[in-house]
Design an enzyme around this catalytic site. Structure first.
Site, PDB file in Angstrom:
ATOM      1  N   CYS A 268       0.814  -1.223   0.000  1.00 16.09           N
ATOM      2  CA  CYS A 268       0.000   0.000   0.000  1.00 16.09           C
ATOM      3  C   CYS A 268       0.848   1.274   0.000  1.00 16.09           C
ATOM      4  CB  CYS A 268      -0.966  -0.002   1.184  1.00 16.09           C
ATOM      5  SG  CYS A 268      -0.188   0.067   2.816  1.00 16.09           S
ATOM      6  N   HIS A 316      -2.504   1.152   6.953  1.00 15.90           N
ATOM      7  CA  HIS A 316      -2.888   1.127   5.540  1.00 15.90           C
ATOM      8  C   HIS A 316      -3.039   2.551   5.028  1.00 15.90           C
ATOM      9  CE1 HIS A 316      -4.271  -0.878   1.923  1.00 15.90           C
ATOM     10  NE2 HIS A 316      -5.274  -0.025   1.840  1.00 15.90           N
ATOM     11  N   HIS A 328      -5.723   2.157  -4.248  1.00 14.26           N
ATOM     12  CA  HIS A 328      -4.847   1.571  -3.232  1.00 14.26           C
ATOM     13  C   HIS A 328      -4.485   0.146  -3.598  1.00 14.26           C
ATOM     14  CE1 HIS A 328      -7.928  -0.814  -0.597  1.00 14.26           C
ATOM     15  NE2 HIS A 328      -8.410  -0.688  -1.804  1.00 14.26           N
TER      16      HIS A 328
END
Length: 354
Positions: A268, A316, A328
């Site tokens: 990510c 994240h 993402h």
């Protein structure tokens, strides 16, 4: 990528954004009821429980991935520092040898003059002009000697400092290597546990699992939109933000791989850091460091290119691309994709080019 693929990607992007930004009333339509499934056997977890467990495992792997990436970044930094210090030590040793040679040359010159110091030689001279010329030479020689000795002392002190710093950096390097190894072990354990759970599911259950994930994201996104979160979010991206968004959206479809930062796969924060690097704005490598170091802004002030940090541990990150959507890299087994900005619990928003 040829024009046909570019056009297809653009159409897919527009369609995805259309779904993500549909009016709340439309998105608030009842979620389709899951297809009937046999009740779980006694002692057997339901598919939803399995989904939650897998999600938790991957989130823990994400947090460990951040720890690994940070340790790797610090290891590279320490290695660079050690290389610089090693060069400084070599240069310092060479300079000390040079200064010692200069001091030795002055000592040999004095010996050739009968061992008498320059001052005594002047007193013995009966030529006034030679005496006056000699006074100036003596002063210059004394000043030069003092400078040589002073520089020799400074260089030796610097060399001791460089050596101590190098030793300290070696210790830090080893500490970071141990952190990397520990984080890597934890990552592999979490991912293997999640894969094991998935491997025990039948093909139909795997398809249902993906649907449950999508329904959970849809429900969260709908609730976020219903809260009026998008009401005042209509700002345009900066010039740098547009470049970052363009980079990130071009990577849609590439697989998640932990620790990866392109060009074929990403985790990510690997995606977000590389996107902003492409926009000539380097940012920290990990989502936790992005949250810690980059300027924070209110959600209502969000614009495309900003980074949304998720979960309480900042494990994240996604890039806001406008109209309530992010791009993402979700987790192992998934690809870089578009998703609703509110499909996960938002910790906050940071702006790389504020």
């Amino acid at each position: 990528m040829n024009r046909r693929h570019c056009a297809a990607a653009a159409i897919a992007l527009v369609c995805a954004l259309a779904v993500l930004t549909a009016p709340v009333q439309a998105m608030a339509a009842p979620i389709p009821e899951p297809s009937p499934t046999a009740p779980p056997k006694p002692g057997k977890k339901s598919l939803e429980e399995v989904r939650q467990e897998i999600d938790t495992l991957y989130r823990k792997a994400g947090a460990a991935t951040d720890a690994y990436n940070l340790a790797e970044e610090q290891t590279e930094k320490q290695s660079g520092e050690i290389v610089k210090l090693a060069k400084a030590i070599v240069d310092g040793q060479a300079r000390i040898a040079e200064l010692k040679n200069q001091a030795g040359a002055q000592a040999r010159e004095q010996y050739r003059n009968g061992g008498l110091p320059p001052g005594a030689q002047l007193v013995l001279s009966d030529d006034p002009q030679l005496f006056l010329d000699g006074v100036n030479q003596v002063r210059q020689g004394q000043q030069a000697s003092k400078q040589v000795l002073a520089e020799l002392n400074r260089t030796q002190e610097d060399l001791e400092t460089y050596t101590q710093d190098a030793s300290l950096n070696w210790q830090k390097l080893e500490t970071n290597r141990l952190k990397q190894a520990k984080a890597k072990k934890k990552i592999n354990a979490q991912i293997e546990a999640a894969k094991k759970l998935e491997s025990q599911l039948e093909k139909k259950e795997l398809a249902r699992l993906l649907k449950l994930e999508q329904e959970a994201e849809y429900t969260a996104q709908t609730a976020w939109l219903s809260s009026g979160a998008l009401k005042d979010i209509n700002r345009e991206a900066s010039a740098s933000g547009k470049k970052a968004v363009a980079f990130a959206t071009r990577e849609i479809g590439k697989p998640y791989v932990w620790g990866a930062e392109g060009p074929d796969s990403y985790d990510c924060s690997g995606l977000t850091s590389q996107a902003w690097a492409a926009a000539k704005r380097p940012i920290p490598r990990t989502s936790q460091e992005q949250w810690r170091q980059l300027p924070r802004i209110d959600i209502k002030d969000m614009r495309p290119g900003d980074l949304i940090i998720y979960h309480s541990d900042a494990s994240h990150v996604g890039m806001y691309v406008g109209d309530g959507a992010i791009v993402h890299s979700p987790r192992p087994g998934r690809n870089v994709t578009l998703a609703g900005a509110g499909s996960m619990r938002i910790l906050g928003v940071v702006r790389p080019d504020k």
